[in-house]
Design a protein around this motif. Structure first.
Motif, PDB file in Angstrom:
ATOM      1  N   ALA A  92     -27.328   9.854 -29.488  1.00 25.15           N
ATOM      2  CA  ALA A  92     -27.141   9.302 -30.830  1.00 25.15           C
ATOM      3  C   ALA A  92     -27.979   8.049 -31.030  1.00 25.15           C
ATOM      4  O   ALA A  92     -28.160   7.243 -30.120  1.00 25.15           O
ATOM      5  CB  ALA A  92     -25.660   8.982 -31.051  1.00 25.15           C
ATOM      6  N   ASP A  93     -28.515   7.927 -32.234  1.00 23.71           N
ATOM      7  CA  ASP A  93     -29.199   6.708 -32.673  1.00 23.71           C
ATOM      8  C   ASP A  93     -30.454   6.375 -31.874  1.00 23.71           C
ATOM      9  O   ASP A  93     -30.808   5.201 -31.704  1.00 23.71           O
ATOM     10  CB  ASP A  93     -28.243   5.506 -32.635  1.00 23.71           C
ATOM     11  CG  ASP A  93     -27.036   5.709 -33.536  1.00 23.71           C
ATOM     12  OD1 ASP A  93     -27.221   6.307 -34.623  1.00 23.71           O
ATOM     13  OD2 ASP A  93     -25.933   5.293 -33.163  1.00 23.71           O
ATOM     14  N   LEU A  94     -31.159   7.379 -31.372  1.00 25.31           N
ATOM     15  CA  LEU A  94     -32.438   7.130 -30.715  1.00 25.31           C
ATOM     16  C   LEU A  94     -33.504   6.818 -31.761  1.00 25.31           C
ATOM     17  O   LEU A  94     -33.513   7.408 -32.841  1.00 25.31           O
ATOM     18  CB  LEU A  94     -32.887   8.352 -29.913  1.00 25.31           C
ATOM     19  CG  LEU A  94     -32.211   8.636 -28.580  1.00 25.31           C
ATOM     20  CD1 LEU A  94     -32.729   9.951 -28.017  1.00 25.31           C
ATOM     21  CD2 LEU A  94     -32.458   7.503 -27.600  1.00 25.31           C
ATOM     22  N   PRO A  95     -34.448   5.925 -31.451  1.00 25.91           N
ATOM     23  CA  PRO A  95     -35.589   5.722 -32.341  1.00 25.91           C
ATOM     24  C   PRO A  95     -36.382   7.020 -32.477  1.00 25.91           C
ATOM     25  O   PRO A  95     -36.315   7.898 -31.596  1.00 25.91           O
ATOM     26  CB  PRO A  95     -36.407   4.644 -31.617  1.00 25.91           C
ATOM     27  CG  PRO A  95     -35.422   3.947 -30.737  1.00 25.91           C
ATOM     28  CD  PRO A  95     -34.449   5.007 -30.306  1.00 25.91           C
ATOM     29  N   ALA A  96     -37.133   7.156 -33.554  1.00 19.42           N
ATOM     30  CA  ALA A  96     -37.803   8.415 -33.884  1.00 19.42           C
ATOM     31  C   ALA A  96     -38.695   8.927 -32.758  1.00 19.42           C
ATOM     32  O   ALA A  96     -38.661  10.116 -32.410  1.00 19.42           O
ATOM     33  CB  ALA A  96     -38.608   8.245 -35.166  1.00 19.42           C
ATOM     34  N   LEU A  97     -39.511   8.066 -32.177  1.00 22.58           N
ATOM     35  CA  LEU A  97     -40.400   8.518 -31.110  1.00 22.58           C
ATOM     36  C   LEU A  97     -39.626   8.892 -29.852  1.00 22.58           C
ATOM     37  O   LEU A  97     -40.010   9.819 -29.128  1.00 22.58           O
ATOM     38  CB  LEU A  97     -41.437   7.439 -30.794  1.00 22.58           C
ATOM     39  CG  LEU A  97     -42.554   7.275 -31.830  1.00 22.58           C
ATOM     40  CD1 LEU A  97     -43.464   6.109 -31.455  1.00 22.58           C
ATOM     41  CD2 LEU A  97     -43.377   8.561 -31.954  1.00 22.58           C
ATOM     42  N   ASP A  98     -38.537   8.215 -29.596  1.00 21.52           N
ATOM     43  CA  ASP A  98     -37.701   8.567 -28.451  1.00 21.52           C
ATOM     44  C   ASP A  98     -37.017   9.913 -28.662  1.00 21.52           C
ATOM     45  O   ASP A  98     -36.750  10.639 -27.699  1.00 21.52           O
ATOM     46  CB  ASP A  98     -36.655   7.489 -28.204  1.00 21.52           C
ATOM     47  CG  ASP A  98     -37.263   6.217 -27.630  1.00 21.52           C
ATOM     48  OD1 ASP A  98     -38.425   6.271 -27.176  1.00 21.52           O
ATOM     49  OD2 ASP A  98     -36.589   5.176 -27.650  1.00 21.52           O
ATOM     50  N   VAL A  99     -36.739  10.221 -29.910  1.00 19.21           N
ATOM     51  CA  VAL A  99     -36.178  11.537 -30.223  1.00 19.21           C
ATOM     52  C   VAL A  99     -37.170  12.626 -29.826  1.00 19.21           C
ATOM     53  O   VAL A  99     -36.795  13.631 -29.196  1.00 19.21           O
ATOM     54  CB  VAL A  99     -35.838  11.653 -31.726  1.00 19.21           C
ATOM     55  CG1 VAL A  99     -35.568  13.110 -32.110  1.00 19.21           C
ATOM     56  CG2 VAL A  99     -34.623  10.805 -32.061  1.00 19.21           C
ATOM     57  N   GLU A 100     -38.439  12.442 -30.184  1.00 20.01           N
ATOM     58  CA  GLU A 100     -39.454  13.442 -29.839  1.00 20.01           C
ATOM     59  C   GLU A 100     -39.625  13.544 -28.333  1.00 20.01           C
ATOM     60  O   GLU A 100     -39.780  14.645 -27.786  1.00 20.01           O
ATOM     61  CB  GLU A 100     -40.788  13.098 -30.508  1.00 20.01           C
ATOM     62  CG  GLU A 100     -40.762  13.181 -32.019  1.00 20.01           C
ATOM     63  CD  GLU A 100     -40.210  14.509 -32.520  1.00 20.01           C
ATOM     64  OE1 GLU A 100     -40.663  15.576 -32.036  1.00 20.01           O
ATOM     65  OE2 GLU A 100     -39.298  14.485 -33.362  1.00 20.01           O
ATOM     66  N   ARG A 101     -39.599  12.414 -27.644  1.00 20.38           N
ATOM     67  CA  ARG A 101     -39.733  12.431 -26.181  1.00 20.38           C
ATOM     68  C   ARG A 101     -38.572  13.195 -25.554  1.00 20.38           C
ATOM     69  O   ARG A 101     -38.766  14.048 -24.690  1.00 20.38           O
ATOM     70  CB  ARG A 101     -39.774  11.006 -25.634  1.00 20.38           C
ATOM     71  CG  ARG A 101     -39.898  10.974 -24.101  1.00 20.38           C
ATOM     72  CD  ARG A 101     -39.618   9.594 -23.519  1.00 20.38           C
ATOM     73  NE  ARG A 101     -40.625   8.628 -23.892  1.00 20.38           N
ATOM     74  CZ  ARG A 101     -40.423   7.587 -24.687  1.00 20.38           C
ATOM     75  NH1 ARG A 101     -39.206   7.394 -25.224  1.00 20.38           N
ATOM     76  NH2 ARG A 101     -41.382   6.735 -24.952  1.00 20.38           N
ATOM     77  N   ALA A 102     -37.351  12.891 -25.981  1.00 19.75           N
ATOM     78  CA  ALA A 102     -36.171  13.526 -25.392  1.00 19.75           C
ATOM     79  C   ALA A 102     -36.127  15.015 -25.692  1.00 19.75           C
ATOM     80  O   ALA A 102     -35.803  15.832 -24.814  1.00 19.75           O
ATOM     81  CB  ALA A 102     -34.909  12.843 -25.911  1.00 19.75           C
ATOM     82  N   LEU A 147     -39.366  14.251 -38.278  1.00 17.43           N
ATOM     83  CA  LEU A 147     -40.398  13.323 -38.745  1.00 17.43           C
ATOM     84  C   LEU A 147     -39.997  12.696 -40.073  1.00 17.43           C
ATOM     85  O   LEU A 147     -40.191  11.490 -40.283  1.00 17.43           O
ATOM     86  CB  LEU A 147     -41.735  14.053 -38.899  1.00 17.43           C
ATOM     87  CG  LEU A 147     -42.376  14.615 -37.630  1.00 17.43           C
ATOM     88  CD1 LEU A 147     -43.690  15.311 -37.965  1.00 17.43           C
ATOM     89  CD2 LEU A 147     -42.596  13.524 -36.587  1.00 17.43           C
ATOM     90  N   ALA A 148     -39.449  13.508 -40.955  1.00 16.19           N
ATOM     91  CA  ALA A 148     -39.020  12.997 -42.259  1.00 16.19           C
ATOM     92  C   ALA A 148     -37.909  11.968 -42.092  1.00 16.19           C
ATOM     93  O   ALA A 148     -37.892  10.932 -42.784  1.00 16.19           O
ATOM     94  CB  ALA A 148     -38.557  14.148 -43.149  1.00 16.19           C
ATOM     95  N   GLU A 149     -36.996  12.215 -41.170  1.00 16.81           N
ATOM     96  CA  GLU A 149     -35.917  11.264 -40.921  1.00 16.81           C
ATOM     97  C   GLU A 149     -36.473   9.965 -40.346  1.00 16.81           C
ATOM     98  O   GLU A 149     -36.034   8.866 -40.710  1.00 16.81           O
ATOM     99  CB  GLU A 149     -34.890  11.880 -39.971  1.00 16.81           C
ATOM    100  CG  GLU A 149     -33.774  10.946 -39.545  1.00 16.81           C
ATOM    101  CD  GLU A 149     -32.921  10.434 -40.691  1.00 16.81           C
ATOM    102  OE1 GLU A 149     -32.191   9.434 -40.489  1.00 16.81           O
ATOM    103  OE2 GLU A 149     -32.967  11.029 -41.791  1.00 16.81           O
ATOM    104  N   GLY A 150     -37.447  10.079 -39.443  1.00 17.56           N
ATOM    105  CA  GLY A 150     -38.061   8.887 -38.876  1.00 17.56           C
ATOM    106  C   GLY A 150     -38.779   8.061 -39.922  1.00 17.56           C
ATOM    107  O   GLY A 150     -38.727   6.828 -39.908  1.00 17.56           O
ATOM    108  N   ALA A 151     -39.436   8.741 -40.860  1.00  8.42           N
ATOM    109  CA  ALA A 151     -40.111   8.030 -41.943  1.00  8.42           C
ATOM    110  C   ALA A 151     -39.089   7.388 -42.873  1.00  8.42           C
ATOM    111  O   ALA A 151     -39.287   6.259 -43.348  1.00  8.42           O
ATOM    112  CB  ALA A 151     -41.007   8.996 -42.712  1.00  8.42           C
ATOM    113  N   ARG A 152     -38.000   8.091 -43.138  1.00  9.28           N
ATOM    114  CA  ARG A 152     -36.960   7.549 -44.014  1.00  9.28           C
ATOM    115  C   ARG A 152     -36.374   6.265 -43.436  1.00  9.28           C
ATOM    116  O   ARG A 152     -36.057   5.331 -44.186  1.00  9.28           O
ATOM    117  CB  ARG A 152     -35.852   8.593 -44.206  1.00  9.28           C
ATOM    118  CG  ARG A 152     -34.797   8.191 -45.235  1.00  9.28           C
ATOM    119  CD  ARG A 152     -33.597   9.108 -45.188  1.00  9.28           C
ATOM    120  NE  ARG A 152     -32.860   8.970 -43.944  1.00  9.28           N
ATOM    121  CZ  ARG A 152     -32.016   7.971 -43.678  1.00  9.28           C
ATOM    122  NH1 ARG A 152     -31.834   6.991 -44.563  1.00  9.28           N
ATOM    123  NH2 ARG A 152     -31.372   7.925 -42.517  1.00  9.28           N
TER     124      ARG A 152
END
Length: 211
Positions: A92-102, A147-152
């Motif tokens: 939960a609550d990972l930064p956008a780039l960390d989400v992609e890494r995980a 990606l859209a969520e990370g931009a938001r």
């Protein structure tokens, strides 16, 4: 994917109604993954699938009408497993780039345990083009949503769209082929870090001249 979830891969009207039926279906799909992964679609056989599953031939036809039908169901099942592997790797609550890494590390771990997925998905392009396209389209859609969520949230730049999602997916697919299927000379975490550095830093030389 759980035993119950396997029911989603069966044709309409053939969904198992009992726990025993769901277990049988799971055995058939797991056996099909091994059979198609080792022998390919054309050399695989229904008899071999049921033998691997330890089920009667009649059990196969309770859920599927043909080899083509279980192959399509298997592709759908594997797509669901890929989705779950990525989802389960997230916190939960990972930064956008960390989400992609995980998410990518989760996929790599799954691919190492299920190397057959590459052969099965590749053959799907010719056996069932619609399922092949659906597999990649839904995967790209999930990346695009992230990606859209990370931009938001202001963590990624605006304007990231479909092409960016497909580019990330393409990178992930081929890194998976190299480091999950062909060899394991780097850990999933190391490969995910590499991919993440490409997303965060790009490949252009920095203005300062630093590497």
């Amino acid at each position: 994917m759980t035993t119950a979830d396997a029911s989603n891969a069966t044709p309409a009207g053939k969904v198992p109604r009992t726990e025993r039926g769901r277990r049988t279906l799971r055995k058939l799909l797991d056996a099909a993954a091994i059979e198609f992964g080792e022998r390919g679609f054309h050399d695989a056989s229904i008899t071999a699938i049921t033998r691997r599953a330890g089920t009667a031939l009649g059990s196969f036809y309770t859920y599927f009408d043909s080899k083509d039908e279980i192959f399509r169901a298997l592709v759908d099942d594997l797509s669901g497993k890929v989705r779950e592997a990525a989802k389960n790797a997230l916190q939960a609550d990972l930064p956008a780039l960390d989400v992609e890494r995980a998410a990518f590390a989760g996929f790599l771990r799954f691919a190492r345990e299920h190397k057959e997925i590459y052969r099965i998905i590749d053959e799907c392009e010719f056996v069932d083009p619609a399922s092949f396209r659906q597999h990649y389209q839904t995967t790209a859609n999930r990346i695009r949503e992230r990606l859209a969520e990370g931009a938001r949230r202001g963590e990624l730049r605006e304007g990231l769209g479909e092409a960016h999602a497909w580019a990330i997916m393409g990178m992930n697919v081929f890194l998976g082929l190299r480091y999950a299927v062909w060899s394991d000379d780097a850990s999933p975490e190391e490969v995910a870090d590499l991919a993440n550095s490409i997303l965060s830093e790009g490949i252009a030389r920095s203005p300062s001249g630093k590497k």
